[in-house]
Design an enzyme around this catalytic site. Sequence first.
Site, PDB file in Angstrom:
ATOM      1  N   THR A   1     -14.055   6.259   0.985  1.00 19.38           N
ATOM      2  CA  THR A   1     -14.125   5.806  -0.404  1.00 19.38           C
ATOM      3  C   THR A   1     -15.155   4.679  -0.482  1.00 19.38           C
ATOM      4  O   THR A   1     -15.221   3.812   0.391  1.00 19.38           O
ATOM      5  CB  THR A   1     -12.748   5.356  -0.927  1.00 19.38           C
ATOM      6  OG1 THR A   1     -12.231   4.322  -0.090  1.00 19.38           O
ATOM      7  CG2 THR A   1     -11.766   6.519  -0.937  1.00 19.38           C
TER       8      THR A   1
ATOM      9  N   ALA B   1      -5.359  -1.955  -5.601  1.00 16.29           N
ATOM     10  CA  ALA B   1      -4.646  -0.667  -5.558  1.00 16.29           C
ATOM     11  C   ALA B   1      -5.488   0.525  -6.010  1.00 16.29           C
ATOM     12  O   ALA B   1      -4.953   1.627  -6.151  1.00 16.29           O
ATOM     13  CB  ALA B   1      -3.335  -0.699  -6.342  1.00 16.29           C
ATOM     14  N   ALA B   2      -6.787   0.340  -6.180  1.00 16.56           N
ATOM     15  CA  ALA B   2      -7.630   1.497  -6.524  1.00 16.56           C
ATOM     16  C   ALA B   2      -7.608   2.519  -5.382  1.00 16.56           C
ATOM     17  O   ALA B   2      -7.462   3.725  -5.614  1.00 16.56           O
ATOM     18  CB  ALA B   2      -9.054   1.051  -6.816  1.00 16.56           C
ATOM     19  N   GLY B   3      -7.754   2.022  -4.163  1.00 14.22           N
ATOM     20  CA  GLY B   3      -7.714   2.932  -3.006  1.00 14.22           C
ATOM     21  C   GLY B   3      -6.357   3.606  -2.890  1.00 14.22           C
ATOM     22  O   GLY B   3      -6.263   4.806  -2.580  1.00 14.22           O
ATOM     23  N   ASP B   4      -5.308   2.856  -3.137  1.00 14.56           N
ATOM     24  CA  ASP B   4      -3.946   3.436  -3.068  1.00 14.56           C
ATOM     25  C   ASP B   4      -3.778   4.519  -4.127  1.00 14.56           C
ATOM     26  O   ASP B   4      -3.144   5.558  -3.883  1.00 14.56           O
ATOM     27  CB  ASP B   4      -2.890   2.350  -3.296  1.00 14.56           C
ATOM     28  CG  ASP B   4      -2.970   1.257  -2.251  1.00 14.56           C
ATOM     29  OD1 ASP B   4      -3.435   1.529  -1.126  1.00 14.56           O
ATOM     30  OD2 ASP B   4      -2.573   0.119  -2.567  1.00 14.56           O
TER      31      ASP B   4
ATOM     32  N   GLY C   1      -3.266  -5.572 -11.860  1.00 10.02           N
ATOM     33  CA  GLY C   1      -2.083  -5.422 -11.015  1.00 10.02           C
ATOM     34  C   GLY C   1      -2.113  -4.165 -10.174  1.00 10.02           C
ATOM     35  O   GLY C   1      -2.978  -3.297 -10.344  1.00 10.02           O
TER      36      GLY C   1
ATOM     37  N   LYS D   1       0.823  -1.213   0.000  1.00  7.31           N
ATOM     38  CA  LYS D   1       0.000   0.000   0.000  1.00  7.31           C
ATOM     39  C   LYS D   1       0.859   1.265   0.000  1.00  7.31           C
ATOM     40  O   LYS D   1       0.562   2.226  -0.717  1.00  7.31           O
ATOM     41  CB  LYS D   1      -0.947  -0.009   1.196  1.00  7.31           C
ATOM     42  CG  LYS D   1      -2.001  -1.103   1.088  1.00  7.31           C
ATOM     43  CD  LYS D   1      -2.990  -1.081   2.202  1.00  7.31           C
ATOM     44  CE  LYS D   1      -3.806  -2.365   2.234  1.00  7.31           C
ATOM     45  NZ  LYS D   1      -4.518  -2.655   0.986  1.00  7.31           N
TER      46      LYS D   1
HETATM   47  O1  RIB Z   1      -3.892  -2.103  -1.738  1.00 10.95           O
HETATM   48  C1  RIB Z   1      -3.329  -3.101  -2.542  1.00 10.95           C
HETATM   49  C2  RIB Z   1      -2.093  -3.633  -1.898  1.00 10.95           C
HETATM   50  O2  RIB Z   1      -2.436  -4.264  -0.692  1.00 10.95           O
HETATM   51  C3  RIB Z   1      -1.377  -4.686  -2.720  1.00 10.95           C
HETATM   52  O3  RIB Z   1      -0.450  -4.150  -3.613  1.00 10.95           O
HETATM   53  C4  RIB Z   1      -0.766  -5.572  -1.659  1.00 10.95           C
HETATM   54  O4  RIB Z   1       0.613  -5.540  -1.609  1.00 10.95           O
HETATM   55  C5  RIB Z   1      -1.380  -5.124  -0.332  1.00 10.95           C
HETATM   56  O5  RIB Z   1      -0.516  -4.369   0.401  1.00 10.95           O
END
Ligand code: RIB
Length: 306
Positions: A222, A251-254, A289, A41
């Site tokens: 979110t 990884a949408a939230g990230d 991904g 994250k």
């Molecule tokens: O938010 C997605 C992430 O959560 C992934 O990339 C994984 O590594 C976990 O940390």
Amino acid sequence: MQAKVVVVGSLNMDLVARAQRLPQPGETVVGSGFATVPGGKGANQAVAAARLGASTAMVGCVGDDAYGAQLRQALLDEGIDCQAVDTAPGLSSGLALIVVDDASQNSIVIVAGGNGEVSPQWVQQADALLRQAEVIVCQLEVPAETVAFTLERGRALGKTVILNPAPVSAPLPAHWYASIDYLIPNETEAFTLTGLRVDSLDSARQAATQLLAQGAGKVIITLGAQGSLFADGAGFEHFPAPQVLAVDTTAAGDTFVGAFAAALARGEGERQAIAFGQVAAALSVTRAGAQPSIPCFADVAGFAQP
Ligand code: RIB
């Protein structure tokens, strides 16, 4: 170049299997594909901030294995300052075991590895980076005492402090809230933090009200395809999400958090920054991904709702 966004957090190698559906407990399902993808994250949020226009630095730790070298290189390739990414001798790097189903939902198990070594002392050694920052971003994949230290240090330095409380298994310590300018949970995390089930805009408003009462400066919940709810002392605003065809929500939230931080760091107002983050997150779910799915500035700026 001085880093305007500093992310204190995790780096993971994501081991990603695709399957028609997520397995039930005790069940084996047949997968349809596999990939090894840089994630975590913290690192994802740093990549999003960097791709979306902010000079960015990462504070974290990898293991002394091949994954660690790849994770560091992935950030260096984005121009991210990695002088405060340590290598833990004798430890493996952080890992995430991810299954993505045909509905583009995922389930994730993480193993901390080097992320568990990110100590308050390590963040203290990176104080020069924190001092340069406009925006400091934390999540919860590094030790809690390190997050607490970073939030407090960010507050003491007068920086804009963002906490994405992910993953979370219990309410946050009460004293953390006063150091948080923007608390950005998703629906599940908001439920864990408040005990209020978040499944509608109304319930999101109630949860946000409680989080503000606990002391968070501002709250953005979110809501996946429903967009996000912004709340401050003056009221609420719902930001609907751009409609896209989702392939993988990992990884949408990230991406939202990193994009939001980058926009704040270049001086945009929070509403503009939320809208920018939502387009970035929507684009990320159209690609597979974690880090490979994060769009660049031109993609977001050129986005037009189909
Ligand atoms: O938010 C997605 C992430 O959560 C992934 O990339 C994984 O590594 C976990 O940390």
